[in-house]
Each structure stands twice: as structure tokens, then as C-alpha cells.
Design a protein around this motif. Structure first.
Motif, PDB file in Angstrom:
ATOM      1  N   LEU A  86       0.828  -1.203   0.000  1.00  0.00           N
ATOM      2  CA  LEU A  86       0.000   0.000   0.000  1.00  0.00           C
ATOM      3  C   LEU A  86       0.865   1.258   0.000  1.00  0.00           C
ATOM      4  CD1 LEU A  86      -3.010  -0.462   2.444  1.00  0.00           C
ATOM      5  CD2 LEU A  86      -2.884  -0.932   0.003  1.00  0.00           C
ATOM      6  N   ILE A  87       0.361   2.292  -0.670  1.00  0.00           N
ATOM      7  CA  ILE A  87       0.923   3.630  -0.545  1.00  0.00           C
ATOM      8  C   ILE A  87       0.023   4.373   0.436  1.00  0.00           C
ATOM      9  CG2 ILE A  87       1.486   5.773  -1.743  1.00  0.00           C
ATOM     10  CD1 ILE A  87       1.824   4.109  -4.303  1.00  0.00           C
ATOM     11  N   ASP A  88       0.515   4.556   1.656  1.00  0.00           N
ATOM     12  CA  ASP A  88      -0.286   5.122   2.735  1.00  0.00           C
ATOM     13  C   ASP A  88       0.500   6.262   3.392  1.00  0.00           C
ATOM     14  OD1 ASP A  88      -1.814   5.716   4.935  1.00  0.00           O
ATOM     15  OD2 ASP A  88      -2.082   3.654   5.610  1.00  0.00           O
ATOM     16  N   PRO A  89       0.323   7.502   2.918  1.00  0.00           N
ATOM     17  CA  PRO A  89       1.111   8.631   3.436  1.00  0.00           C
ATOM     18  C   PRO A  89       0.970   8.830   4.944  1.00  0.00           C
ATOM     19  CG  PRO A  89      -0.041   9.244   1.413  1.00  0.00           C
ATOM     20  CD  PRO A  89      -0.587   7.916   1.830  1.00  0.00           C
ATOM     21  N   THR A 105      -6.436   1.102   6.414  1.00  0.00           N
ATOM     22  CA  THR A 105      -6.385   1.475   5.002  1.00  0.00           C
ATOM     23  C   THR A 105      -6.712   0.268   4.129  1.00  0.00           C
ATOM     24  OG1 THR A 105      -4.672   3.089   5.563  1.00  0.00           O
ATOM     25  CG2 THR A 105      -4.993   2.606   3.238  1.00  0.00           C
ATOM     26  N   TRP A 106      -6.210  -0.892   4.513  1.00  0.00           N
ATOM     27  CA  TRP A 106      -6.567  -2.117   3.788  1.00  0.00           C
ATOM     28  C   TRP A 106      -8.074  -2.342   3.841  1.00  0.00           C
ATOM     29  CZ3 TRP A 106      -4.008  -5.516   0.686  1.00  0.00           C
ATOM     30  CH2 TRP A 106      -2.609  -5.390   0.615  1.00  0.00           C
ATOM     31  N   ARG A 107      -8.687  -2.013   4.973  1.00  0.00           N
ATOM     32  CA  ARG A 107     -10.124  -2.235   5.117  1.00  0.00           C
ATOM     33  C   ARG A 107     -10.916  -1.400   4.099  1.00  0.00           C
ATOM     34  NH1 ARG A 107     -12.882  -4.125   9.611  1.00  0.00           N
ATOM     35  NH2 ARG A 107     -11.301  -3.457  11.108  1.00  0.00           N
ATOM     36  N   LYS A 108     -10.374  -0.276   3.718  1.00  0.00           N
ATOM     37  CA  LYS A 108     -11.060   0.556   2.727  1.00  0.00           C
ATOM     38  C   LYS A 108     -11.118  -0.136   1.368  1.00  0.00           C
ATOM     39  CE  LYS A 108      -9.730   4.910   4.932  1.00  0.00           C
ATOM     40  NZ  LYS A 108      -8.947   6.178   4.784  1.00  0.00           N
ATOM     41  N   PHE A 109     -10.095  -0.940   1.082  1.00  0.00           N
ATOM     42  CA  PHE A 109     -10.055  -1.640  -0.194  1.00  0.00           C
ATOM     43  C   PHE A 109     -10.735  -3.005  -0.121  1.00  0.00           C
ATOM     44  CE2 PHE A 109      -6.433   1.284  -0.345  1.00  0.00           C
ATOM     45  CZ  PHE A 109      -6.654   1.900  -1.570  1.00  0.00           C
TER      46      PHE A 109
END
Length: 254
Positions: free
Chosen positions: A124-127, A218-222
Motif C-alpha cells: 500500500l501507498i499510505d502517506p 487502510t486495507w479495510r477501505k479496499f
């Protein structure tokens, strides 16, 4: 890996070593960007599953192919390997870089994956929760970043690393650099994660210093329906520090 049988196959000209043990539904494990932590933990799965642990090209006991420069090359390699092993459909577990590979495989070939577990997955790209630039970390400092309690990993490391040990670490680091030095993140990977429709479990160590556990949300969003479990008192190699995480994988896959 006393329970495992070693098999050497040639996949499109690349020597590929596969370790297999147990009986039941097939469960494939994709290791991360290093193999020093070993696979002994996977013996806990062999009572319920036929566990298949391959070494990626450029890692461990497998050969190398310098033309492998993207994760897609590894997806294609494993399509060929699974066909050779007659694995039509299987459970898939991936750790760190192997989690990235497992998620990419499942997004592209979901019909072959029964259930998916990602352990501290990269990709993931997670700023807000950026992954550590592991390529910028001196090699001798990496082991201390992998776990919360170094005593868990210490028995797997030689007291005085010899040239063979150092050579293997350099070889694996070179493979990782070839894959990620110029392109550390791939936005297109994230674009297609919505294609993962199989039951998915995500496991993380709360004290992960390599990939922050905050990425789990963030993974949960996808993958909105993913079952996320974060374990306290564990770092990046959560499966070594918290054996109950390994058992949670078996329950989920069952």
C-alpha cells in the motif's frame, strides 16, 4: 522444518525449491523479503492442511532470475508452479512482501484462491502510515526492527555470521532492491484490490516498526469485509511472537 519434504522443480528455467507437509486442503505460504526467520511456525498448520512453502526466486534455496523486476513476474512464476503441482484452488497466506504478492495474486486470479490471509502486508501507498524505507537501513540493524522482543528471533541468527550467511542476506537484499529500488509503490496495485472477493483475514503486530499497524484500516477501505486482528506485544514478525496468531490463521482457513 523437520516435518517438511523438500522438492526441487524447474519453473521456466528457474530452480524452485518447495517444502511440503501435512494432509488436507492445500495451504500455500508466501514468505517475506527475507528468509532468516524460517518456516518452523508453519508446522502448526500441518495437522489440518497440506502446507506448501515455496522459496521465491532470488530467495533462500531457490535459484534466481535477474529478469524478475516486478511483482507481476512472481505472479506468473507461481501460476506456472501451481499448474505443475496441480493446485487448482487453495488457501493462500502471505507475509509482508509475500502479503503484497498474495494480494496481487488474489486480485488477478481470485478463482484459484479459496481464502486469503495477509500478515503485515506490504504494497500500500499510505502517506499517513508510511512503510519504513528498508533499503536505506543498514543490514545489521534490520533484525532488531523485525520483532518487539528480540529474544524470539535471536535463536534463528548465528552468533558469528559466516560468509555463507552474509552472502545469502546480500543476495536476498539485492533481489528486493531490484524489485523496489526504482518503484517502491505501485498505485495500480491498489486500484484493483476491490477485485478480491474471497474471505480475507489481515493480521498485524501492534508494534510493527517496518509497516505500521495503522495500515490495517487502510486495507479495510479496499477490502471492506476483511477480518482484521491486531496483536499487542508483537512487531513485524507477529507470527513468531504470538503463536496464537498462527492458530488464528488455521481457524480462519478451516
Amino acid at each position: 522444518m523437520s516435518k517438511f519434504e523438500r522438492q526441487t522443480l524447474t519453473v521456466d528455467g528457474v530452480k524452485t525449491v518447495v517444502h511440503t507437509a501435512g494432509h488436507g486442503e492445500p495451504l500455500v505460504f508466501f514468505h517475506g523479503a527475507g528468509t532468516v526467520d524460517g518456516f518452523d511456525f508453519a508446522e502448526r498448520w500441518t495437522d489440518r492442511f497440506r502446507v506448501i512453502v515455496p522459496y521465491h526466486p532470488g530467495f533462500g534455496e531457490s535459484g534466481d532470475d535477474p529478469t524478475f523486476t516486478t511483482m507481476h513476474d512472481y505472479v506468473m512464476h507461481y501460476l506456472e508452479l501451481f499448474d505443475m503441482l496441480k493446485l487448482d484452488r487453495f488457501n493462500l497466506v502471505g507475509l509482508s512482501m509475500g502479503g503484497y504478492l498474495a494480494a496481487k495474486f488474489a486480485s488477478e486470479h481470485g478463482h484459484r484462491v479459496k481464502k486469503l490471509t495477509l500478515i503485515a502486508p506490504a504494497g500500500l501507498i499510505d502517506p499517513k502510515n508510511p512503510m519504513l524505507d528498508i533499503l536505506a537501513v543498514p543490514g545489521e540493524a534490520v533484525p532488531g526492527l523485525l520483532v518487539s522482543n528480540f529474544d524470539v528471533l535471536k535463536p534463528k541468527l548465528p552468533e558469528k555470521p559466516d560468509l555463507d550467511f552474509m552472502g545469502e542476506r546480500y543476495r536476498e537484499a539485492t533481489t528486493v532492491a531490484r524489485l523496489f529500488w526504482e518503484h517502491p509503490g505501485d498505485p495500480k496495485f491498489m486500484r484493483y484490490l476491490h477485485r478480491i472477493k474471497v474471505p480475507t483475514q489481515i493480521i498485524w503486530g501492534e508494534e510493527d516498526k517496518i509497516i505500521p499497524a495503522g495500515q490495517a484500516e487502510t486495507w479495510r477501505k479496499f477490502i471492506p469485509n476483511a477480518d482484521i486482528q491486531v496483536y499487542k506485544g508483537a512487531g513485524h514478525l507477529v507470527h513468531l511472537e504470538r503463536p496464537e496468531a498462527v492458530d488464528a490463521v488455521a481457524r480462519f482457513m478451516s
